[in-house]
Design an enzyme around this catalytic site. Structure first.
Site, mmCIF file in Angstrom:
data_model
loop_
_atom_site.group_PDB
_atom_site.id
_atom_site.type_symbol
_atom_site.label_atom_id
_atom_site.label_comp_id
_atom_site.label_asym_id
_atom_site.label_seq_id
_atom_site.Cartn_x
_atom_site.Cartn_y
_atom_site.Cartn_z
ATOM 1 N N LYS A 10 68.068 13.328 11.486
ATOM 2 C CA LYS A 10 67.084 12.331 11.931
ATOM 3 C C LYS A 10 65.994 12.122 10.878
ATOM 4 O O LYS A 10 65.673 10.997 10.536
ATOM 5 C CB LYS A 10 66.413 12.774 13.251
ATOM 6 C CG LYS A 10 67.360 12.892 14.421
ATOM 7 C CD LYS A 10 66.593 13.198 15.700
ATOM 8 C CE LYS A 10 65.887 14.557 15.689
ATOM 9 N NZ LYS A 10 66.789 15.715 15.598
ATOM 10 N N ARG A 84 61.617 13.506 23.484
ATOM 11 C CA ARG A 84 62.623 14.567 23.609
ATOM 12 C C ARG A 84 62.878 14.925 25.065
ATOM 13 O O ARG A 84 63.703 15.801 25.337
ATOM 14 C CB ARG A 84 62.160 15.810 22.869
ATOM 15 C CG ARG A 84 62.712 15.933 21.440
ATOM 16 C CD ARG A 84 62.117 17.168 20.837
ATOM 17 N NE ARG A 84 62.876 17.780 19.812
ATOM 18 C CZ ARG A 84 62.641 17.644 18.497
ATOM 19 N NH1 ARG A 84 61.722 16.831 18.068
ATOM 20 N NH2 ARG A 84 63.354 18.320 17.623
ATOM 21 N N ARG A 123 69.543 24.299 5.066
ATOM 22 C CA ARG A 123 68.483 23.298 4.864
ATOM 23 C C ARG A 123 67.258 23.905 4.182
ATOM 24 O O ARG A 123 66.832 25.007 4.507
ATOM 25 C CB ARG A 123 68.072 22.707 6.211
ATOM 26 C CG ARG A 123 66.908 21.740 6.078
ATOM 27 C CD ARG A 123 66.817 20.813 7.229
ATOM 28 N NE ARG A 123 66.158 21.400 8.378
ATOM 29 C CZ ARG A 123 65.857 20.715 9.481
ATOM 30 N NH1 ARG A 123 66.200 19.440 9.570
ATOM 31 N NH2 ARG A 123 65.264 21.296 10.496
ATOM 32 N N ARG A 156 62.497 26.488 6.807
ATOM 33 C CA ARG A 156 61.656 26.477 8.006
ATOM 34 C C ARG A 156 61.944 27.711 8.847
ATOM 35 O O ARG A 156 63.096 28.108 8.992
ATOM 36 C CB ARG A 156 61.963 25.222 8.840
ATOM 37 C CG ARG A 156 61.182 24.016 8.412
ATOM 38 C CD ARG A 156 61.675 22.753 9.054
ATOM 39 N NE ARG A 156 61.849 22.825 10.505
ATOM 40 C CZ ARG A 156 62.167 21.779 11.252
ATOM 41 N NH1 ARG A 156 62.347 20.590 10.702
ATOM 42 N NH2 ARG A 156 62.319 21.911 12.550
ATOM 43 N N ARG A 167 67.456 25.900 20.001
ATOM 44 C CA ARG A 167 67.069 24.488 19.888
ATOM 45 C C ARG A 167 68.205 23.578 20.348
ATOM 46 O O ARG A 167 67.968 22.541 20.965
ATOM 47 C CB ARG A 167 66.683 24.161 18.442
ATOM 48 C CG ARG A 167 65.329 24.759 18.048
ATOM 49 C CD ARG A 167 65.117 24.789 16.553
ATOM 50 N NE ARG A 167 65.065 23.486 15.930
ATOM 51 C CZ ARG A 167 65.317 23.252 14.638
ATOM 52 N NH1 ARG A 167 65.646 24.258 13.829
ATOM 53 N NH2 ARG A 167 65.229 22.049 14.147
HETATM 54 P P1 AMP Z 1 61.680 18.780 14.530
HETATM 55 O O1 AMP Z 1 61.083 18.830 13.178
HETATM 56 O O2 AMP Z 1 61.783 17.372 15.072
HETATM 57 O O3 AMP Z 1 63.001 19.522 14.603
HETATM 58 O O4 AMP Z 1 60.670 19.551 15.513
HETATM 59 C C1 AMP Z 1 60.381 20.918 15.337
HETATM 60 C C2 AMP Z 1 59.821 21.499 16.615
HETATM 61 O O5 AMP Z 1 58.600 20.831 16.971
HETATM 62 C C3 AMP Z 1 60.704 21.383 17.843
HETATM 63 O O6 AMP Z 1 61.691 22.393 17.901
HETATM 64 C C4 AMP Z 1 59.670 21.512 18.961
HETATM 65 O O7 AMP Z 1 59.246 22.843 19.124
HETATM 66 C C5 AMP Z 1 58.498 20.714 18.377
HETATM 67 N N1 AMP Z 1 58.603 19.283 18.737
HETATM 68 C C6 AMP Z 1 58.783 18.226 17.890
HETATM 69 N N2 AMP Z 1 58.825 17.067 18.567
HETATM 70 C C7 AMP Z 1 58.678 17.385 19.877
HETATM 71 C C8 AMP Z 1 58.660 16.633 21.082
HETATM 72 N N3 AMP Z 1 58.824 15.288 21.076
HETATM 73 N N4 AMP Z 1 58.485 17.302 22.258
HETATM 74 C C9 AMP Z 1 58.320 18.636 22.280
HETATM 75 N N5 AMP Z 1 58.354 19.409 21.189
HETATM 76 C C10 AMP Z 1 58.528 18.803 19.982
#
Ligand code: AMP
Length: 215
Positions: A10, A84, A123, A156, A167
Site C-alpha cells: 500500500k 482499517r 522490508r 520496523r 497484524r
Molecule cells: P502501517 O504503517 O499502515 O502498517 O501501520 C502501522 C501500525 O499503525 C498498525 O499496525 C497500527 O498499529 C497503526 N495504525 C495505522 N493506521 C491505523 C488505523 N487506520 N487504525 C488503527 N491503527 C492504525
C-alpha cells in the site's frame, strides 16, 4: 484509498500514485504515527503500545487525526492505511460528505498471507522519507541507504515475524470486511498485488482508469 493486508504494498503504491497525480496529498496513518513517535509526542507514545503489539490504535484517536489531516489538505488526497475498521469507514464517509469530497475509488491490493510475511521480513524502511525497499526483491543501490533521500534504512519493530502474524490476524478480523463495504458502494477496484512494483502500479492505474476518467 488503498486497502489491503500488511505487506501488500500500500505504501509503495501510494507513493507511486502520488508521483503520477500532480498536487495530490498522501495521508498515511502509519507514517503519521511513526513521525509522532520519533518526535516523542503524546500521540506517538500512545500509538506505540498498539503498534508494537500489532494491534490497531483505537478508532477515536485515528479518526480525529485523519480529520485534522484532511482539514489541512483542501484538494485531492490518497489515503494509505485508513480506514482499517468499519467504524473508521463510517466516520470517514460522514466527514467527506460534510466537506463534499466524495471518494472516487478504493484500490484493494490482494496478497496471500505467506507472501506478505516473506515481503515484510525483508522490508527496510527509510527513517527519513519512509520509502520502503526489500533486501531481496527491491534492494537499494547502496546497502542501508535510501536511493531517494540518502536516509538510513531500518527494519520496523513491527516487521518482526510474530508481530506480522498478529497484524495479519487483525487485518482479517477487522479490516477485510471493508472490501464488501466498498464493493456495495460501487467503489472497489481489486488488484492482484503479487508482482513487481511496476506491474502492480500498472494494474492499479488500469483499475482506476474508469474512475479517474469519470472525475
Ligand atoms: P502501517 O504503517 O499502515 O502498517 O501501520 C502501522 C501500525 O499503525 C498498525 O499496525 C497500527 O498499529 C497503526 N495504525 C495505522 N493506521 C491505523 C488505523 N487506520 N487504525 C488503527 N491503527 C492504525
Amino acid at each position: 484509498m488503498l486497502l489491503g493486508p500488511p505487506g501488500a504494498g500500500k505504501g509503495t503504491q501510494a507513493h507511486r500514485l502520488q508521483d503520477r497525480f500532480d498536487g495530490v496529498a498522501l495521508i498515511s496513518t502509519g507514517d503519521i504515527f511513526r513521525q509522532n513517535l520519533r518526535q516523542g509526542t503524546p500521540l506517538g507514545e500512545e500509538a506505540k503500545r498498539y503498534m508494537d503489539a500489532g494491534e490497531l490504535v483505537p478508532d477515536d484517536v485515528v479518526v480525529r487525526m485523519v480529520s485534522d489531516a484532511l482539514a489541512d489538505q483542501p484538494g485531492g488526497f490518497i489515503l494509505d492505511g485508513f480506514p482499517r475498521t468499519v467504524a473508521q469507514a463510517d466516520a470517514l464517509e460522514s466527514e467527506l460528505e460534510r466537506s463534499s469530497r466524495p471518494l472516487t475509488g478504493v484500490l484493494a491490493l490482494a496478497l496471500d498471507d505467506e507472501a506478505a510475511v516473506k515481503r515484510l521480513a525483508g522490508r527496510r524502511t527509510c527513517s527519513s522519507c519512509q520509502r520502503t525497499y526489500n533486501v531481496e526483491l527491491h534492494p537499494p543501490r547502496r546497502e542501508g541507504v535510501c536511493d531517494a533521500c540518502g536516509g538510513e534504512l531500518v527494519q520496523r519493530d513491527d516487521d518482526q515475524e510474530l508481530t506480522v502474524r498478529r497484524r495479519l490476524d487483525v487485518y482479517h478480523a477487522s479490516t477485510a470486511p471493508l472490501v464488501e463495504f466498498y464493493r456495495e458502494r460501487g467503489l472497489l477496484r481489486e488488484v492482484d498485488a503479487d508482482g513487481s512494483e511496476d506491474e502492480v502500479t500498472s494494474r492499479a492505474l488500469d483499475a482506476l482508469g474508469e474512475t479517474a476518467d469519470r472525475h
